[in-house]
Motif scaffolding. Structure first.
Motif, PDB file in Angstrom:
ATOM      1  N   LYS A 175      38.569  39.621  47.223  1.00  0.00           N
ATOM      2  CA  LYS A 175      37.221  39.039  47.186  1.00  0.00           C
ATOM      3  C   LYS A 175      36.161  40.079  47.532  1.00  0.00           C
ATOM      4  O   LYS A 175      35.069  40.079  46.967  1.00  0.00           O
ATOM      5  N   ASP A 176      36.487  40.979  48.468  1.00  0.00           N
ATOM      6  CA  ASP A 176      35.506  41.985  48.884  1.00  0.00           C
ATOM      7  C   ASP A 176      35.161  42.914  47.725  1.00  0.00           C
ATOM      8  O   ASP A 176      34.003  43.256  47.521  1.00  0.00           O
ATOM      9  N   ALA A 179      32.993  41.166  45.195  1.00  0.00           N
ATOM     10  CA  ALA A 179      31.609  41.094  45.671  1.00  0.00           C
ATOM     11  C   ALA A 179      30.918  42.440  45.490  1.00  0.00           C
ATOM     12  O   ALA A 179      29.768  42.521  45.053  1.00  0.00           O
ATOM     13  N   GLY A 182      29.633  42.931  42.238  1.00  0.00           N
ATOM     14  CA  GLY A 182      28.619  41.943  41.877  1.00  0.00           C
ATOM     15  C   GLY A 182      29.157  40.777  41.067  1.00  0.00           C
ATOM     16  O   GLY A 182      28.429  40.146  40.304  1.00  0.00           O
ATOM     17  N   ILE A 183      30.447  40.488  41.220  1.00  0.00           N
ATOM     18  CA  ILE A 183      31.021  39.355  40.489  1.00  0.00           C
ATOM     19  C   ILE A 183      30.976  38.142  41.414  1.00  0.00           C
ATOM     20  O   ILE A 183      31.533  38.167  42.517  1.00  0.00           O
ATOM     21  N   THR A 184      30.302  37.100  40.950  1.00  0.00           N
ATOM     22  CA  THR A 184      30.096  35.949  41.825  1.00  0.00           C
ATOM     23  C   THR A 184      31.110  34.835  41.577  1.00  0.00           C
ATOM     24  O   THR A 184      31.486  34.117  42.488  1.00  0.00           O
ATOM     25  N   ALA A 185      31.523  34.691  40.306  1.00  0.00           N
ATOM     26  CA  ALA A 185      32.474  33.619  40.000  1.00  0.00           C
ATOM     27  C   ALA A 185      33.699  34.202  39.312  1.00  0.00           C
ATOM     28  O   ALA A 185      33.578  35.160  38.539  1.00  0.00           O
ATOM     29  N   THR A 186      34.862  33.629  39.591  1.00  0.00           N
ATOM     30  CA  THR A 186      36.070  34.121  38.940  1.00  0.00           C
ATOM     31  C   THR A 186      36.054  33.710  37.461  1.00  0.00           C
ATOM     32  O   THR A 186      35.551  32.635  37.127  1.00  0.00           O
ATOM     33  N   CYS A 196      34.510  41.000  33.338  1.00  0.00           N
ATOM     34  CA  CYS A 196      34.758  41.184  34.762  1.00  0.00           C
ATOM     35  C   CYS A 196      35.452  42.539  35.012  1.00  0.00           C
ATOM     36  O   CYS A 196      35.091  43.282  35.932  1.00  0.00           O
ATOM     37  N   LYS A 199      32.860  45.230  34.615  1.00  0.00           N
ATOM     38  CA  LYS A 199      31.980  45.308  35.790  1.00  0.00           C
ATOM     39  C   LYS A 199      32.655  46.083  36.916  1.00  0.00           C
ATOM     40  O   LYS A 199      32.028  46.901  37.597  1.00  0.00           O
TER      41      LYS A 199
END
Lengths: 445, 314
Positions: A175-176, A179, A182-186, A196, A199
């Motif tokens: 998760k870290d 974040a 800058g990925i907010t949703a899976t 993703c 990014k």
């Protein structure tokens, strides 16, 4: 005289050798028969006394003592039942089971992973059909199970065993690192997933850890894509030979996988890395994701440098492929169960019912020995990561057993080796599909 | 009573003559050989014929072999580019072994066999890798070869020198050489030991005589040491070639013949089909091919190298 003594001694030696050789084989042949004999005689002598033979492979605590206690409790409640437990290590179990199965002496209850091997045992007439027991009282027993897990131990609509643990493969992520990129949703779709990955790359993070040296690790990405694109129908058709592994779904899976590989999302040297090294890279926070099973949380921790692993771990389902027949909730996985031998008494089936009761499944869940397959037992799960797996699993409409377990065992090796060529760039998606199909024509009959 | 018995025995033996004695001698020899012979036939010769039988069937190991394919398995093997690749890899390992590994072992043997200070220490150090189990060696070298510069020793050195890290076991062009380095590290100590033993058999007098005649160290080595080591080198080459053909454990542990068959040898190829995919008939055919290659090589090698052994004449 001396010579005579010599020749007598040599004759003696030879005789000893021969006897030793004979003795060994004869004991080996008679031993299992002797073990099983009282079993066959017991019901004849008195109708109430029943001996149940049970083979399991939980050689370590807590499962070892949990199983023993369940057996002891059952025997205390049913004085006429005697349960003989044989605990075997995984590989030793497979060898010993193969031997006794050939002699036709089947244990009443034994460890099984379902799928292709179970089917071979069914075809050889070694297992008992327990469909009626599951359906008794309006399906009281059947309805306690997650249907996908129960189906692993069935063939042609008949049940020959029940599950007690079932897991699945999914994307575990840090998760870290998500974040940080800058990925907010899976991601929920394949194109979102590829975005993703991009990014993460742009943020200077290795998106995916993979141990392709062990080949089965990367094969899961391919088989998930095939499941998402072709759904249940494509695989079932290919497996029962009404379809083919060169059908569009399997070729398309290779094309989609190639899109991912061309983005170079894996850590350096992934082609030669083992499964442990893949877990280490992920556990050390060097990559943001890995496609792995319910064992991932503990194994990545054990392989990480600080033995702590990823601090903020999450899991999401393999994303859906746009236009594919498969649903995002469908899962690929596998687990453990008990098969019922052909000579099992009704008491043995009753005992298995007891073993898979909600109460006992909660015990298995609480001690972390497995992910329960009986409704309500998930309350015993304390590990949040295992709970994640259990929830994903419970939502699955279609459960795809691992390709190498549902297909004949040799197919697993062929699929793994073929898919590896995609990663190395030595074959096209069409060639990979053709190679798998060639193996299937040879092996699935 | 005893005396008469003795006399009778003696008389009896003499009467029967040499023929009987020879027969009894042979009987004893045969009886003594029998246990070993039976075991040899049962566990070495019989399985070879059994493998030949299975190699003509498409057999998965369940039940009796029924699917007869004749020489089909052999045709398939020689038509499989992966098998051709495995033969090429084996040849490469043999060439590298004979060209690099053995000369290095010989040089080291000459160095530590002579007047080097602390030679017993070096002798032990050089022999140590051979004592280590192959599985441990494989795992250890996998750690050294790790692609991540923070974890792999070799890449850490490369990075600290300002060079690019190399994916040793993951690069299809590099992997076979990486494996060869491990093989050399593991086995050169064994060949060194062979040469050391050979060196000890060379009488000092010959070298001393040469030295008195004015031969320098190089002349001494090439004209005396090397020819007199002939039979040892012969043995060492033989074992190195056969070892290369049969190489399995280290490669299977380190790369599983991969990535994508880049480090496949005949033995890993056999294992892949015989025991990973359970195509036992096909695997048996590969085993037979390996057996024939080893046997033909042995026969030719024995015939070609039947040269005079200088030391035996001394």
């Amino acid at each position: 005289m001396n010579r005579k003594i010599f020749s007598m001694i040599s004759v003696l030696f030879i005789a000893l050798f021969l006897f030793a050789a004979c003795a060994k084989t004869s004991t080996a042949e008679t031993a299992p028969a002797e073990e099983e004999e009282p079993l066959a005689e017991a019901p004849a002598e008195s109708e109430k006394q029943v001996t149940i033979t049970w083979w399991h492979i939980s050689t370590k605590d807590p499962a070892l003592s949990d199983w023993q206690k369940m057996a002891d409790d059952y025997m205390a409640a049913h004085p006429n039942v005697n349960i003989e437990i044989t605990v075997l290590e995984n590989e030793a179990f497979k060898t010993k089971l193969t031997t006794v199965l050939q002699s036709g002496e089947v244990p009443d209850i034994f460890q099984s992973w379902g799928g292709g091997t179970l089917k071979e045992q069914i075809d050889a007439g070694l297992l008992k059909d327990i469909t009626a027991d599951l359906d008794a009282d309006g399906g009281a027993w059947r309805n306690t199970f997650a249907p996908g897990a129960l189906a692993v131990f069935s063939s042609d609509g008949k049940n020959y065993g029940v599950p007690w643990d079932m897991g699945m493969v999914g994307w575990w992520y840090n998760k870290d690192l998500f974040a940080q990129a800058g990925i907010t949703a899976t991601p929920t779709t394949w194109s979102e997933f590829l975005e993703c990955v991009q990014k993460l790359k742009d943020a200077g993070i290795t998106p995916i850890s993979l141990g392709e040296g062990d080949t089965w690790t990367g094969m899961h990405i391919w088989s998930y894509l095939a499941t998402r694109i072709g759904g249940e129908a494509a695989f079932t058709a290919a497996a029962d030979r009404t379809g083919s592994f060169t059908d569009p779904a399997f070729v398309q899976a290779g094309v989609e996988l190639k899109k991912l590989i061309d983005m170079q999302p894996f850590q350096d040297g992934y082609l030669g890395a083992t499964h442990d090294e893949m877990q280490a890279t992920f556990g050390n926070g060097k990559a943001a994701m890995e496609l792995s099973g319910q064992w991932a949380p503990s194994v990545q921790k054990a392989n990480s440098a600080d033995l702590e692993g990823v601090k903020n771990l999450g899991m999401f389902n393999f994303p859906a492929v746009e236009g594919g027949a498969g649903d995002i909730t469908d899962v690929i996985g596998g687990g453990n169960g008990f098969a019922i031998g052909k000579d099992a008494e009704p008491e043995a089936i009753d005992f298995v019912k007891y073993l898979t009761s909600q109460q006992n499944q909660t015990i298995i869940a609480a001690s972390g020995s497995g992910i329960p397959v009986v409704k309500g037992a998930e309350s015993g799960l304390t590990d949040p990561n295992l709970l994640l797996v259990q929830q994903s699993f419970a939502q699955a409409k279609y459960f795809q057993l691992y390709y190498d377990q549902i297909l004949p065992s040799a197919m697993g090796g062929i699929i793994n080796d073929a898919v590896q060529k995609l990663f190395a760039g030595t074959a096209t998606p069409e060639e990979v599909a053709a190679e798998i199909e060639a193996g299937a024509q040879d092996l699935i009959k | 009573m005893q005396l008469s018995q003795f006399v009778h025995d003696k008389h009896h033996v003499q009467k029967e003559g040499k023929k009987d004695r020879r027969f009894q001698n042979r009987l004893v020899i045969i009886l003594f050989l029998l246990p070993a012979l039976v075991l040899f036939l049962l566990f070495v010769i019989y399985p070879i014929f059994r493998s030949v039988y299975y190699s003509m069937y498409d057999w998965k190991g369940f039940g009796p072999a029924v699917d007869y394919v004749g020489l089909g398995n052999y045709k398939k093997i020689f038509g499989d580019e992966v098998f051709i690749k495995s033969i090429k890899n084996v040849l490469l390992i043999i060439i590298l072994s004979l060209g690099l590994q053995l000369p290095m072992a010989l040089i080291l043997a000459v160095l530590v066999g002579r007047d080097l200070p602390g030679r017993s220490f070096f002798r032990t150090v050089f022999f140590l890798p051979y004592v280590l189990s192959e599985v441990n060696t494989g795992i250890m070298w996998m750690l050294l070869y790790n692609a991540d510069p923070e974890r792999g020793f070799f890449n850490a050195i490369l990075v600290s020198l300002g060079l690019q890290p190399v994916a040793w076991l993951a690069d299809m062009n590099v992997v076979i050489y990486a494996v060869f380095i491990t093989l050399t590290w593991k086995y050169f100590g064994f060949h060194m030991l062979l040469y050391l033993t050979g060196l000890q058999n060379i009488p000092r007098e010959i070298e001393e005589a040469a030295r008195i005649d004015g031969a320098n160290a190089f002349q001494n080595f090439f004209h005396i040491t090397l020819p007199l080591l002939g039979s040892t080198i012969k043995t060492s080459v033989y074992m190195s070639v056969l070892g290369s053909i049969q190489q399995f454990v280290l490669i299977w542990i380190m790369t599983r013949g991969g990535p994508v068959n880049a480090s496949e040898t005949m033995a890993t190829y056999m294992y892949r089909f015989g025991f990973v995919r359970f195509q036992l008939g096909y695997g048996a055919a590969v085993a037979i091919i390996m057996f024939l290659i080893c046997m033909i090589f042995s026969l030719f090698y024995q015939a070609l190298t039947r040269k005079p052994d200088y030391l035996s004449g001394l």
